[in-house]
Design a protein around this motif. Structure first.
Motif, PDB file in Angstrom:
ATOM      1  N   HIS A   2       0.844  -1.195   0.000  1.00  0.00           N
ATOM      2  CA  HIS A   2       0.000   0.000   0.000  1.00  0.00           C
ATOM      3  C   HIS A   2       0.880   1.246   0.000  1.00  0.00           C
ATOM      4  CE1 HIS A   2      -3.254   2.696   0.925  1.00  0.00           C
ATOM      5  NE2 HIS A   2      -2.674   3.083   2.047  1.00  0.00           N
ATOM      6  N   ARG A   3       0.529   2.232  -0.791  1.00  0.00           N
ATOM      7  CA  ARG A   3       1.293   3.477  -0.861  1.00  0.00           C
ATOM      8  C   ARG A   3       0.958   4.340   0.349  1.00  0.00           C
ATOM      9  NH1 ARG A   3       3.071   4.715  -6.124  1.00  0.00           N
ATOM     10  NH2 ARG A   3       2.569   6.925  -5.935  1.00  0.00           N
ATOM     11  N   LEU A   4       1.976   4.684   1.121  1.00  0.00           N
ATOM     12  CA  LEU A   4       1.784   5.453   2.349  1.00  0.00           C
ATOM     13  C   LEU A   4       2.157   6.907   2.114  1.00  0.00           C
ATOM     14  CD1 LEU A   4       3.395   2.864   4.782  1.00  0.00           C
ATOM     15  CD2 LEU A   4       0.960   3.281   4.444  1.00  0.00           C
ATOM     16  N   ARG A   5       1.350   7.801   2.700  1.00  0.00           N
ATOM     17  CA  ARG A   5       1.593   9.231   2.507  1.00  0.00           C
ATOM     18  C   ARG A   5       1.142  10.002   3.739  1.00  0.00           C
ATOM     19  NH1 ARG A   5      -1.322  10.138  -2.760  1.00  0.00           N
ATOM     20  NH2 ARG A   5      -1.099   7.881  -2.968  1.00  0.00           N
ATOM     21  N   HIS A   6       1.337  11.321   3.688  1.00  0.00           N
ATOM     22  CA  HIS A   6       0.976  12.189   4.802  1.00  0.00           C
ATOM     23  C   HIS A   6      -0.472  11.949   5.234  1.00  0.00           C
ATOM     24  CE1 HIS A   6      -0.295  16.099   6.641  1.00  0.00           C
ATOM     25  NE2 HIS A   6       0.861  15.916   7.269  1.00  0.00           N
TER      26      HIS A   6
END
Length: 304
Positions: A2-6
């Motif tokens: 899964h792409r993790l971001r702010h």
């Protein structure tokens, strides 16, 4: 993954925070729970938050590693984080065809072998056949089992024989000589032109014109003009396809190209955004493409 971001949170964010703390991109005072271990402090908060400080640290890491600086931890950034976390001596290094080893520990080994005159390839952190052969040659030279495995005995020998003066790149010297032998003219060279996007991937569309349209038009113009001056030109893809970056690189290698020119567009919501950027191959271990570096300078100069 899964792409993790702010704004995200959870154990995966805690793992990223811990790795960046260990690598020096975050201070211990940032939010989270710290636990001391044999390999240094790392974060284990089960619900760590991807806050502004972590976003800045991710961007700094991406910048240093030559990745797209977007603050998002996707597959490429996560893989690079794992590679950066390896230190020479923390694991046994061996050539594996099925599951090749990558990491900063491999790059450190290559650099040591290079300083001792056993490795003349690019310091890229990939334990491939060239690294295996170089390590085996070193082992034979100092009288230990030449098995191509970097374990405790080999590491001790490398430390004992470490050079007083380091630096310089045999790979860069050989690449410079290769460029020199091929001559200064582009006539007769084999060039792959790589327009980005393609097929269903159009990019941003403005006034009925897409990024893909612009790139394909530019590629066609380049191909015609370069062929007219005696260059052998190829396109990395047909008009209706969008290969992966790896597939584009494989196409270039299959053509045994002297040069690959990748064309890309970008978009921004601000009407004042403008400008051009030129890039050439380089990595965080100090290895660069010499011909790419020279050509990039010419391209940037001429466009500006």
């Amino acid at each position: 993954m899964h792409r993790l971001r702010h704004g995200d949170h959870g154990p995966a964010v805690a793992e990223i925070r811990g790795t960046l703390t260990k690598l020096g991109y975050l201070h211990h005072g940032t939010s989270g729970i710290r636990r001391e271990s044999a390999d240094g402090a790392h974060w284990v908060a089960p619900d760590a938050i991807f806050d502004h400080q972590l976003d800045s640290a991710v961007r700094a890491f991406q910048q240093q590693r030559g990745l797209l600086v977007d603050g998002i931890v996707g597959p490429a950034t996560y893989r690079s984080l794992r590679e950066a976390s390896y230190r020479l001596g923390a694991r046994t290094l061996i050539y594996q065809l099925s599951a090749p080893l990558y990491g900063d520990d491999v790059a450190a080994l290559q650099a040591k072998l290079q300083d001792l005159g056993f490795y003349a390839g690019r310091v890229d952190g990939f334990f491939g056949p060239q690294t295996h052969e170089s390590l085996s040659s070193f082992q034979r030279e100092i009288g230990i089992a030449a098995d191509g495995i970097c374990g405790p005995q080999t590491l001790r020998s490398l430390e004992l024989l470490g050079t007083r003066v380091t630096g310089g790149s045999p790979h860069a010297i050989s690449e410079e000589e290769l460029v020199r032998r091929k001559g200064p003219q582009l006539g007769g060279k084999r060039i792959v032109i790589d327009p980005g996007l393609g097929g269903p991937s159009t990019g941003t569309i403005v006034n009925g014109i897409s990024e893909a349209d612009i790139l394909w038009d530019l590629a066609m113009r380049l191909e015609g003009r370069m062929a007219a001056t005696g260059m052998e030109t190829f396109l990395s893809r047909p008009h209706n396809a969008d290969p992966t970056e790896a597939e584009r690189a494989l196409t270039s290698n299959a053509f045994d190209a002297d040069l690959m020119i990748s064309l890309r567009c970008d978009s921004n919501s601000s009407p004042s955004a403008n400008g051009v950027a030129s890039f050439h191959f380089g990595n965080s271990h100090g290895s660069v493409s010499m011909i790419g570096q020279v050509l990039t300078g010419f391209v940037q100069r001429e466009i500006v």
